[in-house]
Structures are given as C-alpha cells and as structure tokens.
Scaffold this motif. Structure first.
Motif, PDB file in Angstrom:
ATOM      1  N   ASN A 164      -3.508   0.724  -0.464  1.00  0.00           N
ATOM      2  CA  ASN A 164      -4.673  -0.143  -0.242  1.00  0.00           C
ATOM      3  C   ASN A 164      -4.302  -1.574   0.152  1.00  0.00           C
ATOM      4  N   ARG A 165      -3.226  -1.693   0.911  1.00  0.00           N
ATOM      5  CA  ARG A 165      -2.821  -2.997   1.424  1.00  0.00           C
ATOM      6  C   ARG A 165      -2.426  -2.841   2.890  1.00  0.00           C
ATOM      7  N   LEU A 166      -3.065  -3.608   3.746  1.00  0.00           N
ATOM      8  CA  LEU A 166      -2.708  -3.658   5.155  1.00  0.00           C
ATOM      9  C   LEU A 166      -1.727  -4.807   5.345  1.00  0.00           C
ATOM     10  N   SER A 167      -0.583  -4.505   5.934  1.00  0.00           N
ATOM     11  CA  SER A 167       0.397  -5.528   6.279  1.00  0.00           C
ATOM     12  C   SER A 167       0.455  -5.641   7.786  1.00  0.00           C
ATOM     13  N   VAL A 168       0.479  -6.864   8.268  1.00  0.00           N
ATOM     14  CA  VAL A 168       0.582  -7.108   9.701  1.00  0.00           C
ATOM     15  C   VAL A 168       1.715  -8.108   9.908  1.00  0.00           C
TER      16      VAL A 168
END
Length: 145
Positions: free
Chosen positions: A84-88
């Motif tokens: 549940n973590r989006l990394s960009v």
C-alpha cells in the motif's frame, strides 16, 4: 520516447519504468502514464492529484534544471508499489544540485522567487521525499489504502 513495463507480482510488487527525452512536450505523456499506472496497479484515485502534481514537478525539474532541456538526455521515471505504498523515482542525467540549501518559498522575503516551489510541492504532497545521487534523483512515497 522509450517505454518499458515490468510488472512482477511476487510479494505484491509491481514495477513500471518509462524513459523520456528531455523535452517539456513529454510532460503530457508522463501525465497519461501516471493515470495508466493507477489503473494497472489498482491504486485508488483519491491519491491521483497529489501524485500527478508531485511527479510532474519532479519531471519538469529533471528536464529543465537537471538535463537543461537537452533532448539528447533522458529522464527515467520508475513506479513501484508494495504494501500500500506507491514509490516514484525520477532521475535525470545532470550533475545534481544542493537540495539542502533551497530557499523556503513560504518565507515572506521569498514569496516572489520561483526557486524551491516545485520541491516544496513535492515535499508537501508526498509522504516521504528522498534525494539521491547528489540530487539528480528524487524518490517520493505515497501511502494509500
């Protein structure tokens, strides 16, 4: 413009990477890729506005300041999601910059200055912001449900 998608479903890890040349015209393409990433990774669109603004600011900075609008240089954008973590991660081919000494754009004496506004937005809209490679790479994290 190079586009490669690598989706790895082990451990619920999903990754997608795109590369663009350093032309501001490619920002429209990046915006569409952000939207498709939300669809592909099944991320709630509640977070979309924050990610869109923060990532396009990072890409614009990479094009304009990092690569100095040199269309022979690329900007690499990597999306990944886990737990549940989006990394960009947005990386350019420039020399980096001193991200520790940017003026605070909220300080009354800096209200008219443009420097630091994009990074201020990235910090404000993401849950975590990290600079790497002397500032030529920025990693942003966004938590979602």
């Amino acid at each position: 413009m190079i586009n490669s998608i690598d989706i790895d479903m082990t451990n619920s890890l999903e990754k997608k990477e795109i590369k663009i040349n350093s032309s501001v015209e490619n920002l429209t393409y990046v915006e569409k890729e952000i939207e498709s990433t939300f669809d592909e990774f099944n991320i709630s669109f509640d977070l979309f506005g924050n990610v869109l603004i923060a990532v396009t600011e990072a890409v614009n900075n990479a094009i304009s300041y990092g690569n100095r609008n040199d269309v022979t240089k690329e900007v690499n954008i990597e999306f990944s999601t886990l737990n549940n973590r989006l990394s960009v991660v947005v990386a350019d081919q420039g020399q980096g910059f001193d991200y520790e000494s940017l003026p605070d754009p909220t300080d009354p004496e800096n209200i008219e200055k443009l420097e630091g506004r994009g990074i201020f937005l990235m910090k404000s809209l993401s849950d975590h912001l990290l600079f790497k490679n002397n500032g030529s790479s920025v990693e942003m994290h966004f938590k979602y449900k």
